[in-house]
Design a protein around this motif. Structure first.
Motif, short mmCIF file in Angstrom:
data_model
loop_
_atom_site.label_atom_id
_atom_site.label_comp_id
_atom_site.label_asym_id
_atom_site.label_seq_id
_atom_site.Cartn_x
_atom_site.Cartn_y
_atom_site.Cartn_z
N ALA A 48 -20.57 -45.22 -8.46
CA ALA A 48 -20.55 -44.71 -9.84
C ALA A 48 -19.42 -43.72 -10.06
O ALA A 48 -18.79 -43.70 -11.13
CB ALA A 48 -21.90 -44.05 -10.15
N TRP A 53 -18.60 -44.41 -14.14
CA TRP A 53 -19.78 -44.76 -14.93
C TRP A 53 -20.47 -43.56 -15.57
O TRP A 53 -21.15 -43.71 -16.58
CB TRP A 53 -20.76 -45.55 -14.07
CG TRP A 53 -20.29 -46.95 -13.80
CD1 TRP A 53 -19.36 -47.65 -14.50
CD2 TRP A 53 -20.73 -47.81 -12.75
NE1 TRP A 53 -19.19 -48.91 -13.97
CE2 TRP A 53 -20.02 -49.04 -12.88
CE3 TRP A 53 -21.64 -47.68 -11.70
CZ2 TRP A 53 -20.19 -50.12 -12.01
CZ3 TRP A 53 -21.81 -48.76 -10.83
CH2 TRP A 53 -21.11 -49.95 -10.98
N VAL A 234 -27.68 -44.32 -14.74
CA VAL A 234 -26.53 -44.90 -14.05
C VAL A 234 -26.95 -45.57 -12.74
O VAL A 234 -26.29 -46.51 -12.28
CB VAL A 234 -25.46 -43.81 -13.80
CG1 VAL A 234 -24.33 -44.33 -12.92
CG2 VAL A 234 -24.90 -43.31 -15.13
N LYS A 237 -27.07 -49.39 -12.36
CA LYS A 237 -25.76 -50.04 -12.26
C LYS A 237 -25.26 -50.01 -10.82
O LYS A 237 -24.66 -50.97 -10.33
CB LYS A 237 -24.76 -49.36 -13.20
CG LYS A 237 -25.04 -49.54 -14.67
CD LYS A 237 -23.98 -48.89 -15.54
CE LYS A 237 -22.66 -49.64 -15.49
NZ LYS A 237 -21.67 -49.12 -16.46
#
Length: 336
Positions: A48, A53, A234, A237
């Motif tokens: 991330a 992100w 997040v 993801k």
């Protein structure tokens, strides 16, 4: 309290004494500062970070890299808002003055926490009367105590030598200990340095014993709950990117680069860490006993910690757990 119990408590207090004078909390602006360290479920955040992100999610986050125990010291000193630790170690921090609230699970250890024995040792029973190097009062101590109890041994049947986890490979190469306790990749480094050594007990022998979490200071959580909600979202993801065969290699490269090992070596470490999506984590947030629940696992850790003198008084486990943020993120994702 036995001599081992006194050693554990002294080590835990020395490590976390700074928490007793922790600052009241960071300001409600600027980046969320998160301490992370060398464990696959936490290094996963590197994906991330490198992909940007958090910026896409509309939240300013600054990750800071530490050795594990140093990350807890930084949290206790109020230098960071949150830290990645095991659920049991969150209780140790809190009992010694650094209260936190677990807002999400990243994974559970499924073999990457290891008690490693020198050549010739085949089981925990072979450690009777021998010395074991590990970080007293923290997660590998919980692991060996769990294993000793299942093997019918007492705490006094082994002698714990207090060694910082990152230093266990060096100590393992000396005559001072017969075994060490560490997690991957540190445990692997110890085994590579001593051909013929082997795992005597791992977290796969007691699934759900060790959950890994992001735990936040109550002050930061109260002041910036919406920012923490964006932070948590997040995570799905990250898990999806690592799990997708099309992107897994790219993810592993980012993680391997963070810790300085070849990607092919790091890929093997992921097998002993069971990453949890937010939906899977929401199930672990259900309040029940047993190792399938964060509550049950934490109550078990609390009982061990009190029994073996890591801290004196049992903790109110529920006050350390806040499932609403992760559950809300799961519900919103399911509704789309």
């Amino acid at each position: 309290m036995g001599s081992l119990g006194k050693l554990i408590r002294a080590a835990a207090l020395a490590l976390l004494a700074v928490g007793a004078v922790a600052s009241p909390g960071r300001a409600a602006d600027g980046p969320l500062r998160v301490g992370y360290s060398d464990w696959p479920g936490w290094v996963a955040w590197q994906v991330a970070i490198d992909k940007g992100w958090f910026k896409e999610a509309g939240v300013d986050v600054q990750f800071e890299w530490f050795d594990y125990s140093a990350s807890m010291e930084a949290f206790g000193a109020g230098k960071i808002d949150a830290v990645t630790v095991t659920n049991g170690d969150a209780l140790v921090m809190g009992a010694n003055g650094s209260k936190s609230v677990m807002i999400m699970l990243t994974d559970y250890s499924n073999g990457n926490d290891i008690i490693v024995g020198k050549p010739g040792l085949k089981s925990l029973a072979d450690l009777k009367g021998k010395k074991v190097g590990l970080e007293s009062g923290l997660v590998e101590h919980l692991l060996i105590l769990n294993g000793l109890e299942k093997a019918g041994l007492k705490e006094t049947d082994v002698e714990i030598v207090n060694v910082k986890t990152n230093e266990t490979p060096q100590v393992f190469g000396t005559p001072d200990v017969s075994a060490i306790g560490a997690w991957q990749p540190i445990a692997g480094a110890a085994m590579r340095a001593a051909p013929g050594s082997r795992p005597l007990y791992t977290s796969a022998d007691q699934p759900g014993l060790i959950y890994d979490v992001v735990t936040v200071s109550p002050t930061s959580l109260a002041a910036r709950k919406q920012d923490w909600a964006k932070f948590v979202k997040v995570w799905d993801k990250v898990v999806a990117y690592i799990s997708d065969p099309k992107t897994k290699d790219d993810a592993v490269k980012m993680m391997a680069n963070r810790v300085g090992v070849p990607p092919e070596s790091y890929a093997k470490l992921l097998k002993g860490t069971r990453l949890l999506s937010l939906a899977e984590g929401a199930k672990v947030f259900e309040d029940s006993d047993g190792f399938g629940s964060l509550y049950g696992s934490s109550r078990n850790a609390d009982a061990f910690n009190v029994k073996y003198g890591v801290y004196k008084d049992a903790q109110d486990v529920k006050s350390y757990i806040e499932p609403s943020i992760a559950k809300a993120a799961t519900a919103k994702a399911a509704a789309k």
